[in-house]
Design an enzyme around this catalytic site. Sequence first.
Site, PDB file in Angstrom:
ATOM      1  N   GLU A  93      61.297  33.255 -16.499  1.00 24.01           N
ATOM      2  CA  GLU A  93      61.563  34.687 -16.568  1.00 24.01           C
ATOM      3  C   GLU A  93      60.400  35.480 -16.036  1.00 24.01           C
ATOM      4  OE1 GLU A  93      63.598  36.505 -19.621  1.00 24.01           O
ATOM      5  OE2 GLU A  93      64.905  34.800 -20.004  1.00 24.01           O
TER       6      GLU A  93
ATOM      7  N   CYS B 126      55.002  41.112 -15.045  1.00 24.57           N
ATOM      8  CA  CYS B 126      54.418  39.937 -15.687  1.00 24.57           C
ATOM      9  C   CYS B 126      55.054  38.693 -15.058  1.00 24.57           C
ATOM     10  CB  CYS B 126      54.717  40.017 -17.185  1.00 24.57           C
ATOM     11  SG  CYS B 126      54.060  38.650 -18.117  1.00 24.57           S
TER      12      CYS B 126
ATOM     13  N   CYS C 174      54.286  24.773 -20.164  1.00 23.43           N
ATOM     14  CA  CYS C 174      52.820  24.786 -20.086  1.00 23.43           C
ATOM     15  C   CYS C 174      52.333  23.438 -20.592  1.00 23.43           C
ATOM     16  CB  CYS C 174      52.266  25.913 -20.955  1.00 23.43           C
ATOM     17  SG  CYS C 174      50.474  26.115 -20.813  1.00 23.43           S
TER      18      CYS C 174
ATOM     19  N   CYS D 124      48.674  25.789 -27.319  1.00 26.58           N
ATOM     20  CA  CYS D 124      48.089  26.786 -28.225  1.00 26.58           C
ATOM     21  C   CYS D 124      49.044  26.959 -29.412  1.00 26.58           C
ATOM     22  CB  CYS D 124      47.874  28.100 -27.493  1.00 26.58           C
ATOM     23  SG  CYS D 124      46.819  27.880 -26.039  1.00 26.58           S
TER      24      CYS D 124
ATOM     25  N   CYS E 148      51.443  30.029 -29.745  1.00 26.39           N
ATOM     26  CA  CYS E 148      52.224  30.407 -28.552  1.00 26.39           C
ATOM     27  C   CYS E 148      53.498  29.577 -28.477  1.00 26.39           C
ATOM     28  CB  CYS E 148      51.383  30.180 -27.307  1.00 26.39           C
ATOM     29  SG  CYS E 148      52.303  30.399 -25.769  1.00 26.39           S
TER      30      CYS E 148
ATOM     31  N   GLY F  96      53.031  29.615 -18.589  1.00 19.72           N
ATOM     32  CA  GLY F  96      52.144  28.684 -17.902  1.00 19.72           C
ATOM     33  C   GLY F  96      50.695  29.101 -17.844  1.00 19.72           C
ATOM     34  N   GLU F  97      49.870  28.149 -17.433  1.00 20.02           N
ATOM     35  CA  GLU F  97      48.434  28.371 -17.310  1.00 20.02           C
ATOM     36  C   GLU F  97      48.099  28.454 -15.815  1.00 20.02           C
ATOM     37  OE1 GLU F  97      45.488  29.044 -19.036  1.00 20.02           O
ATOM     38  OE2 GLU F  97      44.886  29.019 -16.939  1.00 20.02           O
TER      39      GLU F  97
ATOM     40  N   CYS G 254      68.334  38.430 -27.462  1.00 22.68           N
ATOM     41  CA  CYS G 254      68.252  37.009 -27.115  1.00 22.68           C
ATOM     42  C   CYS G 254      68.486  36.151 -28.337  1.00 22.68           C
ATOM     43  CB  CYS G 254      66.858  36.668 -26.581  1.00 22.68           C
ATOM     44  SG  CYS G 254      66.545  37.363 -25.006  1.00 22.68           S
TER      45      CYS G 254
END
Length: 411
Positions: free
Chosen positions: A128, A141, A148, A152, A155, A212-213, A386
Amino acid sequence: MATTIEIAPTSTAPFVEKTPLERYVPPDKPSLVGLTRAQLGTLLGAVGVPEAQRKMRVQQLWHWIYFRGLTSFDDMTSVSKELRAELAQRFTLDRPEVVAEQVSVDGTRKWLLRLPGETEGERPHEVECVYIPDTDRGTLCVSSQVGCTLTCSFCHTGTQRFVRNLTADEIVGQVMMAKDRLGDWPGATRRTDGVIPTGDRCITNIVMMGMGEPLYNLDAVRDALLIVADGDGIGISKRRITLSTSGVVPNIERAGAEIGCMLAVSLHAVRDDLRNELVPLNRKYPIADLLEACRNYPGLSNAKRITFEYVMLKGVNDSIDDAKALVRLLKGIPAKINLIPFNPWPGTKYECSDWEQIEKFSQVVFGAGYASPVRTPRGRDILAACGQLKSATEKLSARERMALRAMAMTD
Ligand code: SAH
Ligand code: SF4
């Protein structure tokens, strides 16, 4: 200073969705969207454009693709008819396919994009992309990976499996798609629904804060951001592009040298024992090493500060002592501090700090001379929507993740 958290009422905007594909059907022709100048040059060589003409032809294509946002070769009036026909026969100007669009009452828009799997026949992947408009700016964004590799603990993306890196064209494609949807090309018709910034652009800022990183996909992120920043095309200046990292220390300097955009660092804790738990990558690259890499970030100055992100977790990292330690830790680094109210997700063990505590924390940071904006959650109503969608849990969580990101990143 702190702003008030408002939970927007339920959206009345239509929700559009297509049935997911069972199998990915690859396009018969590749798209030119997302190619660098060098790649376009090579490709023109391959279709027989003589070397002496290539630079000029690349410049023409660049203008039509990235400045004008054309979706058809026919409209490239400065390109010869023969070359237009040749290009149209072999290539497209397609963007990633949008399978769902949601609009929040606060104007936040989320698009669910369908991307190819890595192997033919594999199910397509979905990411997204979120647009957060304000009166004076519009922030997009953007995601860098499907899932990922990191974990974390606060997250939601960290709980999902890692699927794959996005390619540079899929990253640029998110920006192109958003500009299409917003009518953000010269001469295009702008959307009139929702909040639209007053300036001459809908998208003024880019944040690599989606899924993602980005520093674990640095080459593709670099190529994509250099295309987005190119002044002859999309032209979003590097000062308005922010890359957020959880602290991949060895790649921080490269990001500064090779991209030169603004840097945001997800710090979230002032002690290694706690940061090890919240951001497990800290075990590999502890706080001292991370801050050293920040001090050496190319181009760092008072005019180009690093943003330190700090998620507010009730009873975990939100004490006044933590706030004092935070300002001590960042001493000497040109920095901004963004306090992010934690956005809860199903199954999380964390809670968002109480508002009074966030304000107290923010006052310590403010008192030490930092502007400490608290990010106002955005798009909460579409996250709620959602949450009401029952089927396709994988997809649902992807939406949730991005809504979390959208809420987390707005200044
Ligand atoms: N992987 C990168 C960029 C994507 S995450 C990074 O970690 O920096 C973007 C930001 O959202 C990061 O600061 C991240 O720590 C924060 N974030 C993740 N989950 C969150 C949540 N549930 N609530 C608030 N912020 C969150
Ligand atoms: Fe990955 Fe960033 Fe989430 Fe950590 S916070 S799991 S690095 S997306």
